[in-house]
Design an enzyme around this catalytic site. Structure first.
Site, PDB file in Angstrom:
ATOM      1  N   HIS A 166      62.483  33.034  27.874  1.00 56.61           N
ATOM      2  CA  HIS A 166      62.705  31.827  27.079  1.00 56.61           C
ATOM      3  C   HIS A 166      62.366  32.213  25.639  1.00 56.61           C
ATOM      4  O   HIS A 166      61.247  32.067  25.177  1.00 56.61           O
ATOM      5  CB  HIS A 166      61.803  30.687  27.559  1.00 56.61           C
ATOM      6  CG  HIS A 166      61.820  29.486  26.651  1.00 56.61           C
ATOM      7  ND1 HIS A 166      62.963  28.770  26.388  1.00 56.61           N
ATOM      8  CD2 HIS A 166      60.837  28.896  25.924  1.00 56.61           C
ATOM      9  CE1 HIS A 166      62.678  27.784  25.560  1.00 56.61           C
ATOM     10  NE2 HIS A 166      61.394  27.840  25.254  1.00 56.61           N
TER      11      HIS A 166
ATOM     12  N   ASP B  58      40.192  10.119  21.130  1.00 57.50           N
ATOM     13  CA  ASP B  58      40.776   8.915  20.548  1.00 57.50           C
ATOM     14  C   ASP B  58      42.296   8.906  20.678  1.00 57.50           C
ATOM     15  O   ASP B  58      42.896   7.898  21.063  1.00 57.50           O
ATOM     16  CB  ASP B  58      40.376   8.783  19.072  1.00 57.50           C
ATOM     17  CG  ASP B  58      38.898   8.453  18.899  1.00 57.50           C
ATOM     18  OD1 ASP B  58      38.267   8.024  19.891  1.00 57.50           O
ATOM     19  OD2 ASP B  58      38.376   8.629  17.788  1.00 57.50           O
ATOM     20  N   LYS B  59      42.922  10.022  20.345  1.00 54.67           N
ATOM     21  CA  LYS B  59      44.383  10.105  20.485  1.00 54.67           C
ATOM     22  C   LYS B  59      44.790   9.936  21.945  1.00 54.67           C
ATOM     23  O   LYS B  59      45.767   9.247  22.264  1.00 54.67           O
ATOM     24  CB  LYS B  59      44.888  11.452  19.961  1.00 54.67           C
ATOM     25  CG  LYS B  59      46.406  11.589  20.032  1.00 54.67           C
ATOM     26  CD  LYS B  59      46.878  12.936  19.559  1.00 54.67           C
ATOM     27  CE  LYS B  59      48.404  12.988  19.462  1.00 54.67           C
ATOM     28  NZ  LYS B  59      49.093  12.618  20.707  1.00 54.67           N
TER      29      LYS B  59
ATOM     30  N   ARG C 224      71.168  23.407  26.889  1.00 50.65           N
ATOM     31  CA  ARG C 224      71.764  23.553  25.552  1.00 50.65           C
ATOM     32  C   ARG C 224      73.064  24.355  25.621  1.00 50.65           C
ATOM     33  O   ARG C 224      74.045  24.032  24.934  1.00 50.65           O
ATOM     34  CB  ARG C 224      70.762  24.240  24.623  1.00 50.65           C
ATOM     35  CG  ARG C 224      69.564  23.372  24.268  1.00 50.65           C
ATOM     36  CD  ARG C 224      68.444  24.180  23.653  1.00 50.65           C
ATOM     37  NE  ARG C 224      67.348  23.322  23.169  1.00 50.65           N
ATOM     38  CZ  ARG C 224      66.097  23.693  23.038  1.00 50.65           C
ATOM     39  NH1 ARG C 224      65.736  24.937  23.362  1.00 50.65           N
ATOM     40  NH2 ARG C 224      65.188  22.854  22.608  1.00 50.65           N
TER      41      ARG C 224
ATOM     42  N   SER D 147      53.774  25.407  28.119  1.00 51.31           N
ATOM     43  CA  SER D 147      53.249  26.002  26.882  1.00 51.31           C
ATOM     44  C   SER D 147      53.945  27.319  26.573  1.00 51.31           C
ATOM     45  O   SER D 147      54.280  28.088  27.482  1.00 51.31           O
ATOM     46  CB  SER D 147      51.743  26.258  27.016  1.00 51.31           C
ATOM     47  OG  SER D 147      51.062  25.115  27.477  1.00 51.31           O
TER      48      SER D 147
ATOM     49  N   ASP E 116      43.433  15.693  27.363  1.00 52.32           N
ATOM     50  CA  ASP E 116      43.561  16.264  26.027  1.00 52.32           C
ATOM     51  C   ASP E 116      42.156  16.434  25.443  1.00 52.32           C
ATOM     52  O   ASP E 116      41.207  15.774  25.873  1.00 52.32           O
ATOM     53  CB  ASP E 116      44.407  15.371  25.123  1.00 52.32           C
ATOM     54  CG  ASP E 116      44.923  16.095  23.889  1.00 52.32           C
ATOM     55  OD1 ASP E 116      46.014  16.688  23.961  1.00 52.32           O
ATOM     56  OD2 ASP E 116      44.209  16.078  22.869  1.00 52.32           O
TER      57      ASP E 116
ATOM     58  N   ASN F  14      53.134  15.919  21.321  1.00 55.92           N
ATOM     59  CA  ASN F  14      54.499  15.390  21.360  1.00 55.92           C
ATOM     60  C   ASN F  14      55.233  15.767  22.642  1.00 55.92           C
ATOM     61  O   ASN F  14      55.914  14.938  23.245  1.00 55.92           O
ATOM     62  CB  ASN F  14      55.280  15.898  20.147  1.00 55.92           C
ATOM     63  CG  ASN F  14      54.718  15.379  18.833  1.00 55.92           C
ATOM     64  OD1 ASN F  14      54.392  14.205  18.717  1.00 55.92           O
ATOM     65  ND2 ASN F  14      54.592  16.251  17.854  1.00 55.92           N
ATOM     66  N   VAL F  15      55.074  17.020  23.064  1.00 56.45           N
ATOM     67  CA  VAL F  15      55.759  17.484  24.272  1.00 56.45           C
ATOM     68  C   VAL F  15      55.148  16.843  25.513  1.00 56.45           C
ATOM     69  O   VAL F  15      55.856  16.319  26.380  1.00 56.45           O
ATOM     70  CB  VAL F  15      55.715  19.020  24.376  1.00 56.45           C
ATOM     71  CG1 VAL F  15      56.214  19.491  25.736  1.00 56.45           C
ATOM     72  CG2 VAL F  15      56.546  19.651  23.264  1.00 56.45           C
TER      73      VAL F  15
ATOM     74  N   ARG G  20      51.925  37.202  16.512  1.00 54.93           N
ATOM     75  CA  ARG G  20      52.219  36.605  17.812  1.00 54.93           C
ATOM     76  C   ARG G  20      51.219  37.070  18.859  1.00 54.93           C
ATOM     77  O   ARG G  20      50.862  36.313  19.763  1.00 54.93           O
ATOM     78  CB  ARG G  20      53.642  36.974  18.251  1.00 54.93           C
ATOM     79  CG  ARG G  20      54.729  36.332  17.424  1.00 54.93           C
ATOM     80  CD  ARG G  20      56.108  36.645  17.987  1.00 54.93           C
ATOM     81  NE  ARG G  20      56.318  36.054  19.287  1.00 54.93           N
ATOM     82  CZ  ARG G  20      57.397  36.248  20.026  1.00 54.93           C
ATOM     83  NH1 ARG G  20      58.364  37.049  19.578  1.00 54.93           N
ATOM     84  NH2 ARG G  20      57.536  35.660  21.198  1.00 54.93           N
TER      85      ARG G  20
ATOM     86  N   ASN H  25      45.830  31.641  23.128  1.00 52.89           N
ATOM     87  CA  ASN H  25      46.330  30.798  24.210  1.00 52.89           C
ATOM     88  C   ASN H  25      45.784  31.232  25.566  1.00 52.89           C
ATOM     89  O   ASN H  25      45.517  30.392  26.431  1.00 52.89           O
ATOM     90  CB  ASN H  25      47.862  30.811  24.227  1.00 52.89           C
ATOM     91  CG  ASN H  25      48.459  29.766  23.298  1.00 52.89           C
ATOM     92  OD1 ASN H  25      47.993  28.648  23.244  1.00 52.89           O
ATOM     93  ND2 ASN H  25      49.479  30.154  22.548  1.00 52.89           N
TER      94      ASN H  25
ATOM     95  N   ASP I 279      67.124  25.781  27.888  1.00 51.17           N
ATOM     96  CA  ASP I 279      68.102  26.667  27.237  1.00 51.17           C
ATOM     97  C   ASP I 279      69.467  26.540  27.921  1.00 51.17           C
ATOM     98  O   ASP I 279      70.510  26.497  27.262  1.00 51.17           O
ATOM     99  CB  ASP I 279      67.660  28.132  27.318  1.00 51.17           C
ATOM    100  CG  ASP I 279      66.272  28.351  26.765  1.00 51.17           C
ATOM    101  OD1 ASP I 279      66.134  29.044  25.747  1.00 51.17           O
ATOM    102  OD2 ASP I 279      65.313  27.826  27.359  1.00 51.17           O
TER     103      ASP I 279
END
Length: 357
Positions: free
Chosen positions: A216, A79-80, A192, A160, A75, A53-54, A129, A136, A189
């Site tokens: 962040h 297929d996506k 916002r 990311s 990616d 989505n991002v 986390r 990651n 941020d």
């Protein structure tokens, strides 16, 4: 009488004029006098790693703003990935002419001017986390060296999360100078923050000068001391007109900025459009050599009392151009803002020490 078109024509020496505002972050950063015209004679290529989505919101915004001649999408889901590329290609009659390519292989990014990394592992229920961070990092070990190999002169823009720590990881794994490794940081941020203030003051958010700096995340710092509209200090005006604008109220506003992403995620399942516009804003400043100031994640060692031997990335206002980070502003912070920023840096530095890079 001939009218002066610059301060230099009025007798002011322009050489090094910006040095009073910005500190260079790398000897490799472009000097202000370095011509950039040779960059404009070639086609511009942007690669987006991660077609979620991002990533797709970023690609779509770059496409509609005509910021690149070629966009490469990468990616792990073929297929996506192909479906997303075709969906954009089918809108060709309504968009600027941009070449779109995609592949699961990183070689499709070859020759990129800018590589944007949005790929990241999702947190498993009950996962710590730290464990998510290690997963990651393992993913970045596959992505970043390949990007550096295929595009050794590119700028890396990390989106990311956790963005500050992963920007540090990308810097270490790429071997690039710090001027060419940037995290999207608190650019969103700060938007916002500006939005909330603009709504209250009934002005356009673009006319609110306000920064969120540091991590962040939960320890971000709202720099109230420098918030202004039309050159007027906002905090002083608010405190004079609202007796309730004390420390508790200020922290409540900062918390609202931090929690706003969680609210969007809770309502629609993810964030996409705002980060898409935020990153496209950075892309414009970088590739069009705009020299605009953005709060982005940069190497902050030596700034605001952060120890020189603490290699930590966090957001500070930085001047961005075609060579990446051209300088970082030494903001005039209050003692409390400095204390909070150092605390934010300490948290991030401790996290990076657990990675063993």
């Amino acid at each position: 009488m001939k009218k002066a078109t610059s301060l230099s024509e009025l007798g002011f020496d322009a050489n090094g004029a910006s040095a009073g505002f910005f500190r260079s972050v790398s000897d490799d950063a472009m000097d202000d006098s370095t011509p950039t015209s040779h960059h404009r004679r070639r086609l511009t290529k942007v690669s987006v790693i991660g077609a979620g989505n991002v990533g797709m919101a970023i690609a779509q915004t770059i496409l509609t703003r005509d910021l690149a001649d070629e966009i490469a999408l990468v990616d792990a889901l073929p297929d996506k990935l192909r479906g997303e590329m075709l969906d954009l290609q089918h809108a060709a009659a309504f968009l600027p002419r941009t070449r779109l390519v995609s592949d699961t292989d990183m070689s499709v990014t070859r020759g990129s001017d800018l590589a944007i990394v949005t790929a990241g592992a999702r947190q498993i229920p009950g996962e710590t986390r730290l464990n998510l961070l290690h997963r990651n990092v393992a993913l970045f070990r596959k992505i970043v060296p390949a990007l550096a190999e295929h595009s050794p002169d590119a700028i890396l823009l990390i989106v990311s999360n956790p963005v500050d720590v992963l920007t540090y990881v990308a810097w270490k794994l790429s071997g690039f100078p710090v001027s060419r490794v940037i995290g999207s940081g608190t650019n969103l941020d700060s938007s916002r923050f500006r939005f909330l203030l603009a709504e209250h003051l009934d002005v356009n958010a673009q006319d609110v000068n306000a920064y969120m700096v540091g991590e962040h995340g939960d320890s971000s710092v709202a720099v109230w001391s420098t918030v202004s509209v039309a050159g007027m200090p906002v905090l002083k005006s608010l405190q004079e007109s609202h007796s309730s604008f004390g420390e508790e109220a200020l922290e409540g506003i900062r918390r609202a900025v931090v929690d706003s992403a969680y609210e969007v995620i809770g309502l629609k399942g993810y964030t996409s459009w705002a980060i898409g516009y935020s990153v496209a804003n950075l892309v414009s400043s970088l590739l069009r050599d705009q020299r605009r100031i953005h709060p982005v994640s940069v190497l902050a060692s030596g700034f605001h009392g952060i120890p020189d031997d603490h290699e930590v990335f966090l957001s500070l206002p930085a001047r961005l151009g075609r060579a990446g980070v051209l300088g970082v502003a030494d903001m005039d912070l209050t003692d409390e803002e400095t204390r909070r920023l150092r605390r934010s840096a300490k948290t991030l530095w401790e996290n990076t020490q657990l990675l063993g890079l």
